[in-house]
Scaffold this motif. Structure first.
Motif, PDB file in Angstrom:
ATOM      1  N   GLY A   1       0.727  -1.247  -0.088  1.00  0.00           N
ATOM      2  CA  GLY A   1      -0.063   0.058  -0.103  1.00  0.00           C
ATOM      3  C   GLY A   1       0.860   1.283  -0.053  1.00  0.00           C
ATOM      4  N   GLY A   2       2.063   1.300  -0.301  1.00  0.00           N
ATOM      5  CA  GLY A   2       2.857   2.289  -0.596  1.00  0.00           C
ATOM      6  C   GLY A   2       2.488   3.213  -1.607  1.00  0.00           C
TER       7      GLY A   2
ATOM      8  N   ALA B   1      -8.191   9.784  -1.261  1.00  0.00           N
ATOM      9  CA  ALA B   1      -9.189   9.057  -1.957  1.00  0.00           C
ATOM     10  C   ALA B   1      -8.696   7.862  -2.779  1.00  0.00           C
ATOM     11  CB  ALA B   1     -10.034  10.019  -2.884  1.00  0.00           C
ATOM     12  N   ARG B   2      -7.798   7.760  -3.352  1.00  0.00           N
ATOM     13  CA  ARG B   2      -7.199   6.308  -3.799  1.00  0.00           C
ATOM     14  C   ARG B   2      -7.032   5.582  -2.737  1.00  0.00           C
ATOM     15  NH1 ARG B   2      -3.186   8.908  -8.610  1.00  0.00           N
ATOM     16  NH2 ARG B   2      -4.673  10.350  -9.627  1.00  0.00           N
ATOM     17  N   ARG B   3      -6.404   5.794  -1.980  1.00  0.00           N
ATOM     18  CA  ARG B   3      -5.966   4.891  -0.816  1.00  0.00           C
ATOM     19  C   ARG B   3      -7.263   4.337  -0.287  1.00  0.00           C
ATOM     20  NH1 ARG B   3      -2.907   8.106   1.472  1.00  0.00           N
ATOM     21  NH2 ARG B   3      -0.950   7.473   0.565  1.00  0.00           N
ATOM     22  N   ARG B   4      -8.357   4.988   0.039  1.00  0.00           N
ATOM     23  CA  ARG B   4      -9.814   4.394   0.452  1.00  0.00           C
ATOM     24  C   ARG B   4     -10.220   3.130  -0.381  1.00  0.00           C
ATOM     25  NH1 ARG B   4     -10.718   9.740   2.059  1.00  0.00           N
ATOM     26  NH2 ARG B   4     -11.824  10.066   0.206  1.00  0.00           N
TER      27      ARG B   4
END
Length: 572
Positions: free
Chosen positions: A494-495, A526-529
């Motif tokens: 998830g880096g 937002a992309r991380r979610r």
């Protein structure tokens, strides 16, 4: 009777009766034809790694006999034992995944079997670091011996050396300038003798690092595999191993922060493999020594590139040997090195340099006053795309690309790369940055040497030979190009690399050691979610694959297993 504390009496099998244990052990040893006199000698174990799947180690049977000859001449008993052998190109998904398994095998067999010292016979890329990692952890007197590089072949007027030239010709084949018939002829001429790759790839780099650390006899790293000196080096290594029993010197006395600093200097000066920073970090970690990437940068800024070998220069490993090899490199770097570091001979690096003969060929190993480059071959980049760092082999890269802001073209996996890289409809231009995700240590692919992304075929046909390529993968030490590797944290963890999308702008500045993803924090959040890990859960795996998934660390920590690093080291 009281059991001896050397030779067969070491580490007795526990039956609750030590006298019976040594009696039984000697009786079984005598079934192999040994005399009582031989069985009373101290023992030099020989970690022996030939394999039908390892072309690099084809000369090991002859080398083994030379090692044994040396051990016997010095009054000890040589006993070889097998461990895993890692043939670089024969392993799937990648040899790095099995480096830690070989290190475990090496360490445990050194611990479990009765020996007073050990010779580590390795050579192919991951075998030397695996053996050194295991030896540092076992901390028994140990000495490294390598296969040596292969000799070059010929194709018409050209010299060929695996595998830098194989990549060069393959790129020409993809571009349509080399025919299928010619590429098949070249295939049989790239690797024509036993030994490791004939360039400054990972194998030669790691041999040079082992000699610099002090874990190998001086002057033995670069001897070609087919040279008679290679056998003489094997005999001398056997003698030296036996002498280590008389006056024990353990790896913990040799692998120190100072010797690791010397090894980093040499890595930078020889234009060595990017893989070596992972391996040296893992070896040092077994001794409790951190190797932060900002230390690499600090040294790189003050260490010149001296060696003009492919893939960054013009010459081959056999030329490096003839030009003076590591003795010449160490002499030229002498003012930058710590001379007090101990070696397996019992001498210090300073002692070695004081008695070194001093000749070398300045065309191949440049004087420090007129280097190939005034800065080291490797540099670490940090920033919003690589918070814990990434590596660029700047000595093998196009300096005109060092200060670039450009559009990303993203491939989500190796499978996606293979499916789309040569698609004539791929939206890509020569000024774009190719980005590969999910090829790091935690990924299903196990961090392969896939960072050398091919130039899209339609661009290669236009004559494009290099582009910036960024990934969490590795690159072969034989490769070249403007390639950013080992991005940490990796995409599978998830880096930030996992969040890059085609069309994003990426800024690379080698002058400032920066690698930035020019996307707002709001968009990244937002992309991380939405992000999901693109790898099977560790619990769904089995055996070594599961152990690897649960234990492997990131590239900046050497991709070792957390369990095997020295006690007290942090695992971020």
């Amino acid at each position: 009777m009281t059991p001896r504390k050397h030779g067969l009496a070491r580490g007795l099998t526990n039956y609750g009766d030590p006298d019976f244990a040594i009696y039984l052990r000697k009786s079984f040893a005598k079934s192999m034809g040994y005399s009582s006199e031989m069985l009373d000698r101290p023992i030099v174990g020989i970690a022996y790694t030939p394999s039908g799947f390892n072309n690099c180690h084809r000369n090991f049977p002859e080398m083994l006999e030379a090692v044994k000859r040396g051990v016997l001449a010095a009054g000890a008993l040589p006993l070889e034992f097998p461990t895993i052998s890692l043939g670089e190109v024969f392993l799937s998904p990648t040899s790095l995944k099995f480096r830690n398994l070989m290190a475990m095998d090496t360490e445990e067999m050194i611990r479990a079997q009765p020996m007073d010292a050990v010779v580590l016979m390795g050579g192919c890329d991951k075998t030397v670091p695996a053996q050194l990692m295991g030896a540092v952890s076992a901390d028994l007197p140990a000495i490294q011996l390598v296969a040596g590089p292969m000799m070059t072949g010929r194709h018409g007027p050209e010299r060929l050396g695996a595998c830098t030239d194989c990549r060069r010709f393959w790129a020409q084949f993809r571009a349509g300038t080399v025919s299928a018939e010619e590429i098949e002829r070249i295939e049989g001429k790239l690797a024509t003798t036993t030994g490791t790759c004939a360039v400054m790839g990972t194998a030669t780099t790691m041999a040079c690092i082992a000699e610099t650390l002090g874990m190998m006899l001086p002057g033995t790293a670069a001897i070609p595999a087919v040279h008679a000196d290679r056998l003489r080096a094997a005999e001398a290594t056997g003698i030296a191993a036996a002498r280590l029993i008389e006056a024990p010197i353990r790896p913990s006395q040799i692998v120190t922060r100072a010797s690791v600093g010397n090894a980093l200097r040499v890595l930078l000066a020889i234009g060595g493999s990017t893989n070596a920073i992972i391996h040296l970090t893992a070896i040092a970690g077994r001794a409790g020594i951190e190797v932060p990437l900002d230390w690499l940068n600090e040294l790189s800024d003050t260490t010149p590139v001296l060696v003009d070998l492919k893939p960054t220069g013009s010459y081959y490993a056999e030329d490096f040997f003839a030009a003076g090899a590591m003795g010449a490199v160490l002499r030229e770097l002498s003012p930058l090195l710590d001379h007090d570091c101990l070696t397996v001979t019992g001498e210090t690096l300073g002692d070695r340099l004081a008695r070194d003969p001093g000749w070398h060929d300045p065309a191949i190993i440049r004087p420090a006053a007129s280097p190939v480059s005034d800065k080291g071959g490797l540099v670490a980049l940090f920033g919003s795309l690589a918070p814990r760092g990434a590596i660029l082999k700047r000595s093998a890269a196009d300096a005109s690309l060092f200060e670039t802001t450009a559009r990303a073209v993203v491939f989500s996996s190796l499978e996606d790369l293979a499916a789309r890289i040569d698609d004539p409809d791929l939206d890509v231009s020569p000024g774009d940055i190719l980005v590969l995700q999910n090829a790091g240590p935690k990924s299903a692919s196990g961090m392969p040497e896939a960072g050398y992304l091919p130039i899209p075929k339609k661009l290669a046909a236009q004559g494009v030979k290099d582009m910036i390529r960024i990934s969490d993968a590795r690159m072969s030490g034989t490769a070249f190009g403007t390639i950013v590797l080992h991005v940490a944290p990796e995409a599978a963890e998830g880096g930030p690399l996992a969040l890059v999308r085609t069309g994003d702008l990426i800024e690379m500045s080698v002058a400032r050691n920066r690698l930035e993803l020019l996307v707002s924090e709001e968009d990244l959040a937002a992309r991380r979610r939405e992000w999901e890990a693109a790898r099977p859960a560790a619990a769904a795996r089995r055996g070594y694959d599961r152990l690897y998934a649960e234990e492997v660390l990131q590239a900046d920590q050497g991709c070792d297993f957390a369990t095997f690093r020295a006690t007290g080291m942090t695992d971020r």
